[in-house]
Write a protein that holds these residues in place. Structure first.
Motif, short mmCIF file in Angstrom:
data_model
loop_
_atom_site.label_atom_id
_atom_site.label_comp_id
_atom_site.label_asym_id
_atom_site.label_seq_id
_atom_site.Cartn_x
_atom_site.Cartn_y
_atom_site.Cartn_z
N ARG A 34 1.93 6.71 -6.78
CA ARG A 34 0.73 8.18 -7.16
C ARG A 34 1.08 9.27 -6.77
N CYS A 35 1.41 9.14 -5.67
CA CYS A 35 2.69 10.88 -5.17
C CYS A 35 2.89 11.28 -6.58
N HIS A 51 -0.44 12.35 3.03
CA HIS A 51 -0.32 11.52 3.51
C HIS A 51 0.50 10.99 3.95
N ASP A 95 -6.21 6.07 6.11
CA ASP A 95 -5.76 6.28 4.77
C ASP A 95 -4.49 6.17 4.88
N ASP A 96 -3.72 6.12 6.28
CA ASP A 96 -2.39 6.42 6.49
C ASP A 96 -1.60 4.35 6.65
N HIS A 146 0.74 -1.43 0.20
CA HIS A 146 -0.12 0.10 0.01
C HIS A 146 0.54 1.02 -0.03
N GLY A 147 2.17 1.62 0.77
CA GLY A 147 2.52 1.88 0.55
C GLY A 147 3.50 2.53 -0.82
N ILE A 189 3.74 13.22 0.94
CA ILE A 189 3.57 12.21 1.59
C ILE A 189 4.64 12.53 2.25
N ALA A 198 0.75 4.27 -3.03
CA ALA A 198 0.47 5.83 -2.52
C ALA A 198 1.48 6.80 -3.27
#
Length: 200
Positions: A44-45, A146, A165-166, A37-38, A120, A41
């Motif tokens: 995407r960032c 995030h 969401d974290d 998941h990290g 992030i 994220a």
């Protein structure tokens, strides 16, 4: 050096390896999904033009700088530079904020000054209780930034701040050395995952 001393030191060294392996084996059982998941994220960032800000104290500051260097430079393969900054490196900012305000604010002020929604914050704290990392996370959450938190020792205060969401990567140990060793594996896994999504 007498034989008994050498044997004792050798045995202590072996025990460090055994203990480190045990913590990493336990981490492998519980953390890979969160790492994935990290990675998603973070990728995407970065693809959206955002950046990763990293912070921590002591050995965790070194880890923050190490991670930023591998995004700006490279991990194991050549690729474009990726936007990352360690909030631990500007001695003028750190000493000015520490002197004029409080050391607890050395990262949060940078988050507010440099961060934007969609970025992030990678916050690293082996105890989960580092006041300046906690303050940085609180500032980031108010800005729509995030959080990826690397902790140990159950997660401490940081665990209580994180929302659905974290991403929380908590090393399953209470020993600082073992937590730091596991954090390094996690940081490398994040780098490898980002490179995989960008290059493969």
């Amino acid at each position: 050096m007498d034989k008994d001393t050498l044997e004792r030191l050798s045995a202590r060294t072996s025990q460090h390896f055994f203990d480190s392996i045990a913590v990493k084996q336990e981490a492998e059982k519980i953390l890979p999904d969160q790492v994935a998941h990290g990675v998603i994220a973070m990728t995407r960032c970065l693809r959206a033009g955002g950046k990763v800000m990293a912070c921590g104290n002591g050995g965790s500051a070194a880890d923050a700088q190490h991670f930023a260097a591998e995004l700006i430079g490279r991990f194991e393969r050549e690729r474009q530079e990726l936007a990352a900054i360690a909030l631990t490196t500007d001695s003028s900012i750190l000493t000015a904020v520490g002197n004029d305000y409080s050391y607890d604010e050395v990262f949060s002020k940078q988050v507010r000054g440099l961060g934007k929604p969609g970025d992030i914050l990678l916050g690293i704290s082996t105890s989960g209780n580092s006041k300046n990392v906690v303050a940085a996370i609180e500032a980031a959450k108010k800005m729509g930034i995030h959080i990826i938190a690397l902790t140990g020792n159950g997660g401490g205060k940081i665990a209580q701040l994180l929302g659905p969401d974290d991403i929380h990567l908590c090393a399953p140990s209470s020993r600082t050395a073992r937590i730091q060793e596991t954090h390094l594996v996690l940081l490398h896994a994040l780098c490898d995952g980002v490179d995989h999504l960008l290059l493969d």
